[in-house]
Design a protein around this motif. Structure first.
Motif, mmCIF file in Angstrom:
data_model
loop_
_atom_site.group_PDB
_atom_site.id
_atom_site.type_symbol
_atom_site.label_atom_id
_atom_site.label_comp_id
_atom_site.label_asym_id
_atom_site.label_seq_id
_atom_site.Cartn_x
_atom_site.Cartn_y
_atom_site.Cartn_z
ATOM 1 N N ARG A 79 0.841 -1.203 0.000
ATOM 2 C CA ARG A 79 0.000 0.000 0.000
ATOM 3 C C ARG A 79 0.870 1.244 0.000
ATOM 4 N NH1 ARG A 79 -4.951 0.359 3.834
ATOM 5 N NH2 ARG A 79 -5.766 -0.733 2.025
ATOM 6 N N THR A 87 0.174 5.461 0.249
ATOM 7 C CA THR A 87 -0.820 6.477 0.537
ATOM 8 C C THR A 87 -0.215 7.835 0.228
ATOM 9 O OG1 THR A 87 -1.698 5.090 2.304
ATOM 10 C CG2 THR A 87 -2.344 7.402 2.325
ATOM 11 N N VAL A 89 -4.939 6.356 -2.438
ATOM 12 C CA VAL A 89 -4.516 5.115 -1.795
ATOM 13 C C VAL A 89 -4.339 4.084 -2.909
ATOM 14 C CG1 VAL A 89 -5.045 3.325 -0.100
ATOM 15 C CG2 VAL A 89 -5.789 5.681 0.313
ATOM 16 N N ASP A 119 -3.161 0.245 -3.708
ATOM 17 C CA ASP A 119 -2.874 -1.098 -3.217
ATOM 18 C C ASP A 119 -2.512 -1.961 -4.413
ATOM 19 O OD1 ASP A 119 -3.655 -0.653 -0.463
ATOM 20 O OD2 ASP A 119 -5.742 -0.733 -1.123
ATOM 21 N N GLY A 151 -7.775 4.118 -5.034
ATOM 22 C CA GLY A 151 -8.875 4.956 -4.571
ATOM 23 C C GLY A 151 -8.408 6.399 -4.612
ATOM 24 N N ASP A 210 -9.323 -2.488 4.262
ATOM 25 C CA ASP A 210 -10.106 -1.368 3.764
ATOM 26 C C ASP A 210 -9.179 -0.154 3.626
ATOM 27 O OD1 ASP A 210 -12.972 -0.149 3.434
ATOM 28 O OD2 ASP A 210 -11.901 1.207 4.795
ATOM 29 N N GLN A 211 -9.453 0.689 2.654
ATOM 30 C CA GLN A 211 -8.574 1.845 2.444
ATOM 31 C C GLN A 211 -8.668 2.874 3.560
ATOM 32 O OE1 GLN A 211 -9.068 3.167 -1.662
ATOM 33 N NE2 GLN A 211 -7.475 1.720 -2.254
#
Length: 154
Positions: free
Chosen positions: A42, A44, A64, A66, A116, A144-145
């Motif tokens: 991940r 961010t 975000v 992934d 996202g 979950d983001q």
């Protein structure tokens, strides 16, 4: 280490010029030493910025990213420089978000990728963009983001 998998990197550990545009930006990759294992990575980017193509005003997003790597990992400094190359780039939120995802896919050929893009309001409307290549590989935990829908002060 007799085989240096990092020998072809050109940005890490030195002075690097900020690319003027996403097209000019170079994403670097390195071989994945754990390519036989499915795992999630991940990134961010809570301060992603671009420009509105109509007004030139800044737009802000929390991205975000992934991915489940295959044979390649993205080098994080090159990713940072790629993302910041959008600061003077005029495009709508949808185009910026999908462009980031597609460049990563083209460079890394991951087993799976999800992006996202949680954009802050302009004109009173927040826009969230979601892109995913398919189903998450079996057995991979992807949390979950963690970015809630924009609510303002309410």
């Amino acid at each position: 280490m007799s085989d240096n998998i990092y020998q072809n990197l050109t940005m890490l550990g030195g002075d690097t010029k900020q690319p003027a545009s996403p097209e000019e930006a170079v994403l670097e990759r390195v071989p994945n030493p754990q390519a036989d294992v499915n795992y999630a990575v991940r990134f961010t980017a809570p301060e992603f910025t671009s420009l509105c193509p109509m007004t030139g005003q800044p737009d802000f997003a929390h991205l975000v990213i992934d991915y489940v790597p295959g044979d390649w990992l993205v080098e994080s400094k090159s990713l940072k420089l790629f993302l910041t190359s959008f600061r003077n780039h005029g495009a709508f939120h949808e185009d910026c978000s999908v462009t980031v995802a597609r460049r990563l896919i083209d460079t890394l050929e991951p087993r799976w990728l999800r992006l996202g893009g949680y954009w802050y309001p302009r004109g009173g409307i927040p826009i969230d963009i979601f892109y995913q290549t398919g189903e998450v590989p079996a057995g991979v935990w992807v949390p979950d983001q963690g970015v809630s829908t924009y609510r303002g002060r309410g």
